[in-house]
Design an enzyme around this catalytic site. Structure first.
Site, mmCIF file in Angstrom:
data_model
loop_
_atom_site.group_PDB
_atom_site.id
_atom_site.type_symbol
_atom_site.label_atom_id
_atom_site.label_comp_id
_atom_site.label_asym_id
_atom_site.label_seq_id
_atom_site.Cartn_x
_atom_site.Cartn_y
_atom_site.Cartn_z
ATOM 1 N N TYR A 1 8.707 -14.187 -14.757
ATOM 2 C CA TYR A 1 7.668 -14.049 -13.736
ATOM 3 C C TYR A 1 8.120 -13.079 -12.639
ATOM 4 O O TYR A 1 7.379 -12.173 -12.243
ATOM 5 C CB TYR A 1 7.342 -15.420 -13.144
ATOM 6 C CG TYR A 1 6.407 -15.368 -11.957
ATOM 7 C CD1 TYR A 1 5.150 -14.785 -12.063
ATOM 8 C CD2 TYR A 1 6.777 -15.917 -10.731
ATOM 9 C CE1 TYR A 1 4.287 -14.738 -10.972
ATOM 10 C CE2 TYR A 1 5.921 -15.878 -9.639
ATOM 11 C CZ TYR A 1 4.681 -15.281 -9.772
ATOM 12 O OH TYR A 1 3.834 -15.227 -8.700
ATOM 13 N N VAL B 1 3.946 -28.816 -2.047
ATOM 14 C CA VAL B 1 3.325 -29.536 -0.928
ATOM 15 C C VAL B 1 2.123 -30.324 -1.430
ATOM 16 O O VAL B 1 1.943 -31.502 -1.099
ATOM 17 C CB VAL B 1 2.917 -28.568 0.199
ATOM 18 C CG1 VAL B 1 2.116 -29.309 1.268
ATOM 19 C CG2 VAL B 1 4.151 -27.921 0.818
ATOM 20 N N ASN C 1 6.578 -19.220 -0.322
ATOM 21 C CA ASN C 1 5.878 -20.327 -0.981
ATOM 22 C C ASN C 1 4.634 -20.690 -0.170
ATOM 23 O O ASN C 1 4.725 -21.367 0.859
ATOM 24 C CB ASN C 1 6.801 -21.534 -1.121
ATOM 25 C CG ASN C 1 7.803 -21.357 -2.240
ATOM 26 O OD1 ASN C 1 8.576 -20.403 -2.229
ATOM 27 N ND2 ASN C 1 7.806 -22.269 -3.190
#
Length: 312
Positions: free
Chosen positions: A148, A192, A177
């Site tokens: 990735y 999260v 992030n």
């Protein structure tokens, strides 16, 4: 009024970006294959009537050119991606097909229809590899440790090629992030959202590895603001979009647990392949070339995310 094409427009970041651009008075064409995006994310955007158009289409599709020819976007916001690190490790061919060949298909459409600017969602969490010094600057010369990250790095090289040979300027945003409302709690990237949903349900979240690995968490509204600014600034640059702050997974767990009033202990899982040990991005260049700074504190952003999930 500028016409924007947003790839991944029904996704977490892409849908917020559509909302922001429409609110600024622009026309938006969104493209998403709905493999991870959701039509429900577009409820606000659809309220803008003819100023918003959605197409259920893969970025690799042959029919993409006709869409570009019909709507003639001036700026492309490329957010669509195969964004799961572990999936890229398991199937690097699929990762490259979406993230590299999809980008090339889009760029050829841009060449043939006169798109002037591309804003590209790179991955500051995987692009630079393991850091030598934190927070990382854009000049960091690390090597990506996952397919990735490699595909995102290759993407920037291709964008530089199209800028040199076809005059399509770009800004690549190395995102930390990103978290916030609408993030998928069932994927692997949205820790999260994953922690929040499970704690709200009274279920035990899993921490992979020892939990001391760190990440830089940036709120989605702050991120979308950087995209909007990059439409007119930062030409030819790779620009970090992060806070410069490290938060451990264990520390994040405690924050989410406090906000959700969850009292349980986490389950422990094995480290995931391709995951970095530490990460934080220096936002200094973003302040210089985009006039961008993060403004949402992590506690406030998590509280807003949890509140959204409770309403859902």
């Amino acid at each position: 009024m500028t016409t924007f094409l947003v790839t991944g427009g029904a996704g977490f970041i892409g849908s917020h970006l559509c909302d922001r651009l429409l609110a600024e008075g622009h026309r938006v064409v969104a493209v998403d294959d709905l493999s991870t995006g959701r039509i429900a994310n577009l409820s606000e955007a659809r309220g803008y009537g003819n100023e918003f158009t959605f197409f259920n289409m893969d970025v690799r599709a042959d029919g993409l050119l006709s869409l570009f020819e019909r709507h003639r976007p001036e700026v492309m916001m490329h957010v669509a991606a195969q964004a799961a690190v572990s999936s890229s490790v398991e199937d690097p061919v699929r990762d490259a097909a979406i993230n590299v060949m999809g980008l090339l298909n889009l760029m050829e459409c841009c060449v043939r229809t006169g798109v002037r600017k591309v804003v590209y969602a790179a991955s500051g969490g995987t692009l630079y590899g393991e850091p030598r010094k934190l927070p990382m600057k854009e000049t960091a010369s690390g090597r990506p440790v996952s397919p990735y990250g490699i595909s995102k790095k290759v993407g920037i090289d291709y964008l530089a090629f199209y800028e040199r040979h076809h005059g399509i300027v770009f800004t690549a945003l190395a995102l930390a992030n990103v978290y916030g409302p609408r993030q998928d709690p069932h994927g692997e990237a949205g820790v999260v959202a994953i922690f929040s949903e499970r704690m709200l349900r009274g279920e035990t979240p899993t921490i992979f590895g020892d939990g001391n690995q760190t990440r830089d968490y940036v709120f989605v509204d702050d991120t979308v603001h950087a995209f909007a600014l990059a439409a007119e600034h930062g030409d030819g640059r790779l620009v970090n979009v992060g806070t410069g702050l490290e938060t451990s997974v264990n520390g994040l767990y405690r924050l989410v647990a406090e906000i959700t009033a969850f009292t349980g202990q986490p389950a422990q899982g094995p480290p995931r392949p391709g995951d970095l040990r530490r990460n934080a991005l220096d936002p200094g260049l973003a302040a210089e070339v985009l006039s961008w700074r993060p403004w949402t504190h992590l506690e406030d952003g998590i509280a807003e995310t949890v509140s959204f999930m409770k309403r859902g």
